[in-house]
Scaffold this motif. Structure first.
Motif, PDB file in Angstrom:
ATOM      1  N   GLY A   1       0.792  -1.219   0.000  1.00  0.00           N
ATOM      2  CA  GLY A   1       0.000   0.000   0.000  1.00  0.00           C
ATOM      3  C   GLY A   1       0.824   1.268   0.000  1.00  0.00           C
ATOM      4  O   GLY A   1       0.339   2.337  -0.368  1.00  0.00           O
ATOM      5  N   MET A   2       2.098   1.171   0.404  1.00  0.00           N
ATOM      6  CA  MET A   2       2.960   2.345   0.473  1.00  0.00           C
ATOM      7  C   MET A   2       3.833   2.494  -0.768  1.00  0.00           C
ATOM      8  O   MET A   2       4.631   3.434  -0.852  1.00  0.00           O
ATOM      9  CB  MET A   2       3.844   2.261   1.714  1.00  0.00           C
ATOM     10  N   ALA A   3       3.690   1.596  -1.737  1.00  0.00           N
ATOM     11  CA  ALA A   3       4.561   1.618  -2.918  1.00  0.00           C
ATOM     12  C   ALA A   3       4.433   2.912  -3.704  1.00  0.00           C
ATOM     13  O   ALA A   3       5.376   3.341  -4.364  1.00  0.00           O
ATOM     14  CB  ALA A   3       4.250   0.431  -3.822  1.00  0.00           C
ATOM     15  N   ALA A   4       3.269   3.537  -3.652  1.00  0.00           N
ATOM     16  CA  ALA A   4       3.062   4.783  -4.389  1.00  0.00           C
ATOM     17  C   ALA A   4       3.661   5.985  -3.685  1.00  0.00           C
ATOM     18  O   ALA A   4       3.713   7.078  -4.265  1.00  0.00           O
ATOM     19  CB  ALA A   4       1.565   5.012  -4.608  1.00  0.00           C
ATOM     20  N   PHE A   5       4.149   5.801  -2.446  1.00  0.00           N
ATOM     21  CA  PHE A   5       4.522   6.965  -1.636  1.00  0.00           C
ATOM     22  C   PHE A   5       5.979   6.972  -1.183  1.00  0.00           C
ATOM     23  O   PHE A   5       6.395   7.895  -0.478  1.00  0.00           O
ATOM     24  CB  PHE A   5       3.613   7.037  -0.411  1.00  0.00           C
ATOM     25  N   GLY A   6       6.761   5.982  -1.542  1.00  0.00           N
ATOM     26  CA  GLY A   6       8.162   5.945  -1.149  1.00  0.00           C
ATOM     27  C   GLY A   6       8.945   5.032  -2.070  1.00  0.00           C
ATOM     28  O   GLY A   6       8.390   4.087  -2.634  1.00  0.00           O
ATOM     29  N   ASN A   7      10.237   5.313  -2.219  1.00  0.00           N
ATOM     30  CA  ASN A   7      11.054   4.474  -3.097  1.00  0.00           C
ATOM     31  C   ASN A   7      12.276   3.891  -2.397  1.00  0.00           C
ATOM     32  O   ASN A   7      13.115   3.256  -3.022  1.00  0.00           O
ATOM     33  CB  ASN A   7      11.483   5.241  -4.351  1.00  0.00           C
ATOM     34  N   MET A   8      12.382   4.099  -1.079  1.00  0.00           N
ATOM     35  CA  MET A   8      13.420   3.481  -0.264  1.00  0.00           C
ATOM     36  C   MET A   8      12.728   2.879   0.947  1.00  0.00           C
ATOM     37  O   MET A   8      12.104   3.602   1.730  1.00  0.00           O
ATOM     38  CB  MET A   8      14.471   4.525   0.152  1.00  0.00           C
ATOM     39  N   LEU A   9      12.809   1.560   1.106  1.00  0.00           N
ATOM     40  CA  LEU A   9      12.049   0.833   2.118  1.00  0.00           C
ATOM     41  C   LEU A   9      13.029   0.253   3.130  1.00  0.00           C
ATOM     42  O   LEU A   9      13.677  -0.767   2.875  1.00  0.00           O
ATOM     43  CB  LEU A   9      11.222  -0.278   1.464  1.00  0.00           C
ATOM     44  N   ARG A  10      13.125   0.888   4.295  1.00  0.00           N
ATOM     45  CA  ARG A  10      14.172   0.516   5.254  1.00  0.00           C
ATOM     46  C   ARG A  10      13.652  -0.416   6.326  1.00  0.00           C
ATOM     47  O   ARG A  10      12.541  -0.263   6.831  1.00  0.00           O
ATOM     48  CB  ARG A  10      14.757   1.778   5.909  1.00  0.00           C
ATOM     49  N   SER A  11      14.508  -1.365   6.716  1.00  0.00           N
ATOM     50  CA  SER A  11      14.143  -2.266   7.799  1.00  0.00           C
ATOM     51  C   SER A  11      14.198  -1.537   9.135  1.00  0.00           C
ATOM     52  O   SER A  11      14.841  -0.493   9.278  1.00  0.00           O
ATOM     53  CB  SER A  11      15.069  -3.482   7.831  1.00  0.00           C
ATOM     54  N   PHE A  12      13.514  -2.113  10.118  1.00  0.00           N
ATOM     55  CA  PHE A  12      13.363  -1.463  11.422  1.00  0.00           C
ATOM     56  C   PHE A  12      14.697  -1.446  12.173  1.00  0.00           C
ATOM     57  O   PHE A  12      15.596  -2.238  11.924  1.00  0.00           O
ATOM     58  CB  PHE A  12      12.299  -2.192  12.246  1.00  0.00           C
ATOM     59  N   ASP A  13      14.810  -0.531  13.137  1.00  0.00           N
ATOM     60  CA  ASP A  13      16.035  -0.326  13.897  1.00  0.00           C
ATOM     61  C   ASP A  13      16.534  -1.624  14.544  1.00  0.00           C
ATOM     62  O   ASP A  13      15.772  -2.314  15.235  1.00  0.00           O
ATOM     63  CB  ASP A  13      15.812   0.700  15.010  1.00  0.00           C
ATOM     64  N   CYS A  14      17.804  -1.919  14.331  1.00  0.00           N
ATOM     65  CA  CYS A  14      18.436  -3.072  14.984  1.00  0.00           C
ATOM     66  C   CYS A  14      19.928  -2.783  15.133  1.00  0.00           C
ATOM     67  O   CYS A  14      20.750  -3.450  14.514  1.00  0.00           O
ATOM     68  CB  CYS A  14      18.185  -4.366  14.215  1.00  0.00           C
ATOM     69  N   PRO A  15      20.307  -1.782  15.937  1.00  0.00           N
ATOM     70  CA  PRO A  15      21.701  -1.346  16.016  1.00  0.00           C
ATOM     71  C   PRO A  15      22.647  -2.474  16.418  1.00  0.00           C
ATOM     72  O   PRO A  15      22.438  -3.131  17.440  1.00  0.00           O
ATOM     73  CB  PRO A  15      21.664  -0.233  17.073  1.00  0.00           C
ATOM     74  N   GLY A  16      23.669  -2.698  15.599  1.00  0.00           N
ATOM     75  CA  GLY A  16      24.680  -3.699  15.901  1.00  0.00           C
ATOM     76  C   GLY A  16      24.237  -5.131  15.713  1.00  0.00           C
ATOM     77  O   GLY A  16      25.025  -6.052  15.965  1.00  0.00           O
ATOM     78  N   ASP A  17      23.025  -5.362  15.258  1.00  0.00           N
ATOM     79  CA  ASP A  17      22.453  -6.714  15.177  1.00  0.00           C
ATOM     80  C   ASP A  17      22.463  -7.180  13.726  1.00  0.00           C
ATOM     81  O   ASP A  17      21.541  -6.893  12.959  1.00  0.00           O
ATOM     82  CB  ASP A  17      21.032  -6.703  15.738  1.00  0.00           C
ATOM     83  N   SER A  18      23.493  -7.901  13.328  1.00  0.00           N
ATOM     84  CA  SER A  18      23.588  -8.337  11.934  1.00  0.00           C
ATOM     85  C   SER A  18      22.519  -9.357  11.592  1.00  0.00           C
ATOM     86  O   SER A  18      21.964  -9.346  10.488  1.00  0.00           O
ATOM     87  CB  SER A  18      24.980  -8.908  11.653  1.00  0.00           C
ATOM     88  N   THR A  19      22.186 -10.254  12.530  1.00  0.00           N
ATOM     89  CA  THR A  19      21.131 -11.238  12.267  1.00  0.00           C
ATOM     90  C   THR A  19      19.787 -10.546  12.104  1.00  0.00           C
ATOM     91  O   THR A  19      19.015 -10.853  11.188  1.00  0.00           O
ATOM     92  CB  THR A  19      21.067 -12.268  13.406  1.00  0.00           C
ATOM     93  N   GLY A  20      19.483  -9.606  12.994  1.00  0.00           N
ATOM     94  CA  GLY A  20      18.226  -8.872  12.883  1.00  0.00           C
ATOM     95  C   GLY A  20      18.119  -8.142  11.569  1.00  0.00           C
ATOM     96  O   GLY A  20      17.062  -8.107  10.941  1.00  0.00           O
ATOM     97  N   ASN A  21      19.205  -7.547  11.108  1.00  0.00           N
ATOM     98  CA  ASN A  21      19.188  -6.825   9.840  1.00  0.00           C
ATOM     99  C   ASN A  21      18.952  -7.781   8.673  1.00  0.00           C
ATOM    100  O   ASN A  21      18.216  -7.461   7.737  1.00  0.00           O
ATOM    101  CB  ASN A  21      20.510  -6.073   9.656  1.00  0.00           C
ATOM    102  N   ARG A  22      19.587  -8.949   8.712  1.00  0.00           N
ATOM    103  CA  ARG A  22      19.357  -9.931   7.646  1.00  0.00           C
ATOM    104  C   ARG A  22      17.893 -10.357   7.594  1.00  0.00           C
ATOM    105  O   ARG A  22      17.263 -10.371   6.528  1.00  0.00           O
ATOM    106  CB  ARG A  22      20.245 -11.155   7.856  1.00  0.00           C
ATOM    107  N   VAL A  23      17.349 -10.699   8.741  1.00  0.00           N
ATOM    108  CA  VAL A  23      15.972 -11.189   8.797  1.00  0.00           C
ATOM    109  C   VAL A  23      14.992 -10.101   8.381  1.00  0.00           C
ATOM    110  O   VAL A  23      14.068 -10.338   7.588  1.00  0.00           O
ATOM    111  CB  VAL A  23      15.657 -11.707  10.220  1.00  0.00           C
ATOM    112  N   ARG A  24      15.177  -8.907   8.872  1.00  0.00           N
ATOM    113  CA  ARG A  24      14.213  -7.840   8.595  1.00  0.00           C
ATOM    114  C   ARG A  24      14.275  -7.364   7.149  1.00  0.00           C
ATOM    115  O   ARG A  24      13.239  -7.047   6.552  1.00  0.00           O
ATOM    116  CB  ARG A  24      14.438  -6.684   9.564  1.00  0.00           C
ATOM    117  N   THR A  25      15.473  -7.297   6.565  1.00  0.00           N
ATOM    118  CA  THR A  25      15.539  -6.878   5.164  1.00  0.00           C
ATOM    119  C   THR A  25      14.911  -7.918   4.246  1.00  0.00           C
ATOM    120  O   THR A  25      14.210  -7.573   3.295  1.00  0.00           O
ATOM    121  CB  THR A  25      16.993  -6.602   4.740  1.00  0.00           C
ATOM    122  N   ILE A  26      15.142  -9.191   4.514  1.00  0.00           N
ATOM    123  CA  ILE A  26      14.538 -10.232   3.669  1.00  0.00           C
ATOM    124  C   ILE A  26      13.037 -10.267   3.887  1.00  0.00           C
ATOM    125  O   ILE A  26      12.259 -10.408   2.928  1.00  0.00           O
ATOM    126  CB  ILE A  26      15.199 -11.588   3.932  1.00  0.00           C
TER     127      ILE A  26
END
Length: 584
Positions: free
Chosen positions: A382-407
């Protein structure tokens, strides 16, 4: 996600309904205003069925039920770490345009799906109950849909071999029906962010120093995060609302932006336009429109259902871009508008659709190739019409969290480029720590937030190497056919294929299936803790050259070998990379 108010403790205690076979082993009951409602099931696109419910202007409840079988987990956009099975007395949520999507996927231990669904309209507030029915040995999903003028539509996908395979046709369905915001090249290049590197202690001089270094390392854009605005000191949001540059930190903000852009970087600034703090000069003017406290400290939330608020938000965002020469904005905390959900004042998602449509139009009138970053959880179709960069949620220093959230984000991303949460690591850590963060977010545009001038040379070498590898493999990593495996296994072996090249990033010690004869090149990325990868080779023999690089990019080996079917251990250092090419 917000918790839905309780009713019956379990779904078995609800008033009975008449179930009918729907698709595969899934059964459905549809209730409109408490009684059975008429529905039809038809094919809407390859691999997608549409359950159409004609029940105008009344609430509708859709109950889905499927035998447990060998069920292993249930994925949905707000799953976060809860991606195994939950009981139906626990699985409750409310979603809307800026707080997820009413979608889900039940899968078994082989990774194959048992149920895949999504509401066709991602805007309205939808309440869900889901989980294992202990009384009936089934997994259930109940969707409570608000009244609508048009027929309700629920998308369903027949059984598929994996969650990713089931979600691909859903993503294609939304893509074909969405006027997605254009994605400039600048949205698809590595980005430097100031947040973790500086928090709110940003100044023009420091940002310009990092910009020069970032441009030389291969970055293409920069985000100036929180702290640039007046009252932007101290954690919390009591001073937000005016959105004027702090003259002590940025005495000539437009000139500063121009100097950063002269390095070759595009420039975005952070803004949270729905938040209003008591220290803001505009507080008295706008506080009647922000009666409810935000979920973040120090501020209230402007109610986007008020037309005055929508006009105000659009005006201030357009002013920021126009007056300061910005390339775009990082628009934060839109999900805070959900504090107004279910208060009887109207649908929040509908109001935000109006606001964001006006915002896109206003910004594109000033800068046609504007960049707009949105953040999980408001990154769905639903937000595809309103943004062109889709960032994963905050996970400072957490490489596993970043992998899971981006996928997770990429599984249903429509249009925009998926971005990682900014990567941060300690300058005194081993070089493998630096490489690990870059490897864990291969399937997203990497954002980085460290003080580049404090990094040791081996970290800078690793950063150059992995950013260069990411750029070279972008057709596979971002645009290829990506198979990440079971969600509850946290995507520990991810295969990406495009243009005859296969990339396998491995974050586990288990044997990795490999079909080298099927590709012109296979790239193995060792994100595990071992200094070797165990391969299970399939297909015919292949005379191959294997080129091996360490975490910092140094080439440490090049060998000629013959790969034959069966198990094979290949020495690849942890956080290193190996390329396999035919030597014939």
């Amino acid at each position: 996600m917000t918790t839905q108010a309780p009713e019956a403790v379990t779904t078995a205690e609800l008033a009975p309904a008449r179930y009918t076979p729907l698709l595969d082993e899934v059964e459905v009951a549809v209730l409109a205003d408490g009684t059975d409602a008429d529905w039809t099931l038809e094919e809407a696109a390859p691999g997608v069925r549409v359950l159409r419910i004609d029940a105008p202007r009344v609430p509708v409840e859709v109950r889905l039920s499927v035998p447990l079988g060998d069920a292993a987990g249930y994925w949905h956009p707000g799953a976060d770490w809860r991606r195994t099975l939950v009981a139906d007395w626990e699985g409750r949520s409310t979603v809307s345009l800026v707080d997820g999507l009413a979608a889900g996927c039940l899968y078994d231990y082989a990774g194959a799906t048992l149920l895949t669904f999504a509401t066709a309209d991602p805007v309205p507030e939808v309440a869900l109950r889901y989980g294992v029915s202990e009384e009936n040995d089934t997994h259930v999903v109940h969707l409570h849909l608000p009244p609508a003028e048009r027929p309700h539509r629920l998308l369903l996908v027949p059984r598929a071999p994996s969650v990713a395979a089931a979600l691909r046709p859903l993503r294609a369905w939304f893509t074909d029906r969405t006027r997605a915001m254009p994605v400039p090249e600048a949205a698809r290049v590595p980005l430097y962010c100031t947040w973790y590197a500086y928090n709110q202690n940003v100044t023009a001089g420091e940002v310009e120093k990092q910009a020069r270094l970032a441009a030389g390392l291969g970055f293409g854009a920069l985000i100036l995060d929180d702290g640039w605005q007046e009252h932007g000191s101290g954690r919390g949001y009591a001073g937000v609302g005016d959105w004027t540059p702090d003259p002590r930190k940025f005495p000539d903000f437009a000139g500063h932006v121009a100097r950063v852009r002269d390095t070759g970087l595009r420039y975005l600034a952070w803004v949270a336009p729905l938040l209003l703090g008591p220290k803001a000069a505009c507080h008295e003017r706008w506080k009647p429109y922000a009666p409810v406290a935000a979920g973040v400290p120090g501020a209230n939330v402007l109610d986007p259902r008020r037309p005055e608020v929508r006009a105000h938000v659009v005006d201030l965002c357009v002013r920021l871009v126009r007056e300061h020469g910005l390339d775009g904005l990082k628009v934060d905390f839109l999900d805070e508008a959900m504090v107004y959900a279910h208060d009887g004042g109207g649908d929040v998602g509908r109001a935000l659709t109006l606001l964001l449509a006006d915002l896109r139009a206003g910004l594109e009138a000033v800068r046609p190739d504007v960049l707009l970053e949105l953040r999980q959880p408001y990154v769905g179709p639903g937000m595809a019409a309103f943004g062109n960069m889709l960032r994963s949620f905050d996970c400072p220093g957490d490489s596993t969290g970043n992998r899971v959230r981006t996928i997770d984000t990429a599984l249903l991303a429509v249009g925009g480029a998926v971005h990682s949460d900014p990567l941060m690591w300690e300058a005194g850590a081993p070089v493998e720590s630096c490489a690990r963060h870059l490897i864990s977010t291969l399937h997203a545009v990497p954002q980085v937030s460290v003080r580049l001038d404090t990094l040791p040379e081996e970290h800078l070498a690793a950063l150059r190497f992995w950013l260069a590898q990411w750029r070279a493999l972008r057709p596979q990593l971002l645009d290829g056919r990506v198979e990440p495996g079971r969600p509850d296994e946290l995507y520990t072996v991810v295969e990406s294929v495009a243009d005859g090249v296969c990339v396998l990033d491995v974050h586990t010690g288990r044997a990795v299936p490999l079909r080298p004869a099927d590709f012109t090149e296979t790239v193995l990325v060792n994100g595990s803790s071992a200094d070797r990868l165990v391969l299970e080779v399939h297909g015919g023999e292949l005379a191959a050259e294997i080129e091996v690089h360490a975490a910092d990019g140094r080439m440490i080996d090049r060998v000629q070998t013959t790969l034959v079917p069966g198990l094979r251990s290949v020495p690849v250092p942890r956080m290193g990379l190996a390329r396999i090419r035919s030597s014939v």
